[in-house]
Design a protein around this motif. Structure first.
Motif, PDB file in Angstrom:
ATOM      1  N   ALA A   4      90.826  24.140  77.737  1.00 32.72           N
ATOM      2  CA  ALA A   4      89.823  24.046  76.676  1.00 32.72           C
ATOM      3  C   ALA A   4      88.513  24.694  77.114  1.00 32.72           C
ATOM      4  CB  ALA A   4      89.583  22.577  76.316  1.00 32.72           C
ATOM      5  N   ILE A  12      82.572  32.215  73.700  1.00 31.99           N
ATOM      6  CA  ILE A  12      81.131  32.494  73.873  1.00 31.99           C
ATOM      7  C   ILE A  12      80.915  33.891  74.459  1.00 31.99           C
ATOM      8  CG2 ILE A  12      79.070  31.798  75.161  1.00 31.99           C
ATOM      9  CD1 ILE A  12      80.016  28.890  74.737  1.00 31.99           C
ATOM     10  N   ALA A  15      81.477  36.492  71.802  1.00 33.87           N
ATOM     11  CA  ALA A  15      80.344  36.493  70.874  1.00 33.87           C
ATOM     12  C   ALA A  15      79.129  37.158  71.508  1.00 33.87           C
ATOM     13  CB  ALA A  15      80.009  35.062  70.461  1.00 33.87           C
TER      14      ALA A  15
ATOM     15  N   LEU B  11      90.317  17.198  72.867  1.00 38.79           N
ATOM     16  CA  LEU B  11      89.315  17.835  73.739  1.00 38.79           C
ATOM     17  C   LEU B  11      89.288  19.351  73.539  1.00 38.79           C
ATOM     18  CD1 LEU B  11      89.646  15.929  77.120  1.00 38.79           C
ATOM     19  CD2 LEU B  11      87.613  16.121  75.691  1.00 38.79           C
ATOM     20  N   PHE B  12      90.506  19.910  73.408  1.00 36.69           N
ATOM     21  CA  PHE B  12      90.598  21.364  73.206  1.00 36.69           C
ATOM     22  C   PHE B  12      89.915  21.777  71.907  1.00 36.69           C
ATOM     23  CE2 PHE B  12      92.805  25.038  71.415  1.00 36.69           C
ATOM     24  CZ  PHE B  12      92.577  25.967  72.430  1.00 36.69           C
ATOM     25  N   ALA B  15      86.190  21.426  72.268  1.00 37.39           N
ATOM     26  CA  ALA B  15      85.593  22.482  73.112  1.00 37.39           C
ATOM     27  C   ALA B  15      85.532  23.800  72.356  1.00 37.39           C
ATOM     28  CB  ALA B  15      86.409  22.638  74.395  1.00 37.39           C
ATOM     29  N   VAL B  16      86.641  24.124  71.674  1.00 31.31           N
ATOM     30  CA  VAL B  16      86.670  25.387  70.930  1.00 31.31           C
ATOM     31  C   VAL B  16      85.678  25.353  69.755  1.00 31.31           C
ATOM     32  CG1 VAL B  16      88.125  26.815  69.424  1.00 31.31           C
ATOM     33  CG2 VAL B  16      88.996  26.033  71.621  1.00 31.31           C
ATOM     34  N   ALA B  19      82.225  25.733  71.179  1.00 31.83           N
ATOM     35  CA  ALA B  19      82.020  27.132  71.582  1.00 31.83           C
ATOM     36  C   ALA B  19      81.829  28.014  70.349  1.00 31.83           C
ATOM     37  CB  ALA B  19      83.219  27.614  72.395  1.00 31.83           C
ATOM     38  N   GLY B  20      82.587  27.726  69.297  1.00 34.62           N
ATOM     39  CA  GLY B  20      82.450  28.492  68.055  1.00 34.62           C
ATOM     40  C   GLY B  20      81.057  28.342  67.474  1.00 34.62           C
ATOM     41  N   VAL B  22      78.288  27.549  69.117  1.00 31.58           N
ATOM     42  CA  VAL B  22      77.348  28.258  70.001  1.00 31.58           C
ATOM     43  C   VAL B  22      77.433  29.762  69.748  1.00 31.58           C
ATOM     44  CG1 VAL B  22      76.837  28.847  72.411  1.00 31.58           C
ATOM     45  CG2 VAL B  22      77.329  26.481  71.778  1.00 31.58           C
ATOM     46  N   ALA B  23      78.685  30.260  69.636  1.00 33.87           N
ATOM     47  CA  ALA B  23      78.877  31.702  69.421  1.00 33.87           C
ATOM     48  C   ALA B  23      78.272  32.140  68.084  1.00 33.87           C
ATOM     49  CB  ALA B  23      80.368  32.029  69.450  1.00 33.87           C
ATOM     50  N   LEU B  26      74.537  32.190  68.402  1.00 35.40           N
ATOM     51  CA  LEU B  26      74.125  33.320  69.245  1.00 35.40           C
ATOM     52  C   LEU B  26      74.177  34.637  68.466  1.00 35.40           C
ATOM     53  CD1 LEU B  26      73.522  33.961  72.311  1.00 35.40           C
ATOM     54  CD2 LEU B  26      75.935  34.542  72.493  1.00 35.40           C
ATOM     55  N   THR B  27      75.312  34.897  67.809  1.00 34.15           N
ATOM     56  CA  THR B  27      75.437  36.167  67.078  1.00 34.15           C
ATOM     57  C   THR B  27      74.468  36.206  65.888  1.00 34.15           C
ATOM     58  OG1 THR B  27      77.330  35.215  65.962  1.00 34.15           O
ATOM     59  CG2 THR B  27      77.804  36.790  67.697  1.00 34.15           C
TER      60      THR B  27
END
Lengths: 144, 145
Positions: A4, A12, A15, B11-12, B15-16, B19-20, B22-23, B26-27
């Motif tokens: 994970a 990240i 991106a 959890l996976f 986490a994904v 991260a999505g 955050v991504a 960021l973009t």
């Protein structure tokens, strides 16, 4: 948990990479348009600095009611006649309106080369003030 | 065993998902920054390419004192086309209303002259006209009527 975390980091990173490419493209566009504009400005300033023309001779003949003014291009580059603004007694006129505008050495040409003389003559305007202004706004006058 | 798989899956996904988010943030932020850099660069380039000059004969500026109309000739001495809507005229430091016509051409392109008729009441004497093009390109003429 390990998988994970790796997946999260990969998302990240991808991106961040994409955003970096986006930003680099924008910076490149921005710098390139500024460089083009600065090059153009340099060319304009250089041309303006190299432009120099002066009243060579002038006069008024009451019997024919004609005023003439001859300007010589002492600069280092050519001036296109379409870019010469003509004012007679402060009023704008088209070149073929009330004036005779011609390059003495090459009457059929529209390009006023260095060393050549631009002849301007008005008729029936009295003892006229004649002003010419070039592409850069530099003006020279014939005062009545 | 199945509860372990379930919690790993949760959890996976968490986490994904994180991260999505955050991504995306960021973009999104960098995308806005890129647009802003691009716009800023373009407006700087436009400002550098823009220039104008008042080419009137200062001794013979046309002024109709019956109509209170002053005529200015503003030449496009830059490289890009201009529009009279972005022009401001100040007479003796005061904003003055005006009408404008491009002379001999359809558009106010490089080397062409805009005839500006300014509604202003002037006394005899010395005056100052300032042509200001958005945002900060300007030329000033001192003249006498």
């Amino acid at each position: 948990m390990g998988f994970a975390a790796v997946a999260g980091h990969v998302i990240i990173l991808v991106a961040a990479f994409s955003a970096g490419i986006l930003l680099a493209g924008a910076i490149n566009n921005s710098l390139s348009s500024q460089i083009d504009a600065r090059n153009d400005l340099t060319e304009r300033l250089t041309d303006a600095a190299r432009a120099d023309y002066a009243l060579e001779s002038e006069g008024y003949t009451p019997s024919t009611d004609r005023t003439y003014a001859n300007f010589t291009n002492h600069g280092a580059h050519e001036i296109h006649l379409d870019h010469i603004t003509l004012l007679i007694d402060g009023i704008h006129h088209a070149h073929d309106d009330i004036a005779h505008v011609e390059i003495r050495e090459t009457p059929t040409s529209n390009i006023w080369m260095p060393g050549e003389t631009l002849e301007i003559m008005t008729e029936n305007q009295g003892n006229a003030n004649i002003t010419i202004a070039d592409l850069y706004g530099l003006a020279t006058h014939r005062r009545a | 065993m199945s509860s372990e798989v379930g919690s790993t899956l949760i959890l996976f996904i968490a986490a994904v998902g994180l991260a999505g988010l955050v991504a995306a943030g960021l973009t999104g932020a960098i995308g806005q920054m890129a647009l802003s850099v691009d716009d800023r660069g373009q407006s700087l380039a436009d400002a550098i390419s823009t220039d104008l000059a008042i080419v009137n004969d200062p001794n013979n500026v046309p002024y109709d004192d019956a109509q209170n109309e002053l005529t200015l000739y503003v030449k496009n001495t830059g490289s890009k086309s201009l529009t009279s809507e972005d022009l401001l005229i100040l007479i003796n430091g005061q904003h003055a209303p005006f009408t404008a016509t491009v002379l001999e051409h359809d558009k106010w392109t490089k080397g062409t002259v805009l005839q500006v008729t300014v509604d202003v009441d002037l006394d005899s004497g010395d005056h100052t006209a300032r042509a200001l093009y958005t945002p900060n390109i300007a030329d000033t003429l001192e003249f006498r009527v």
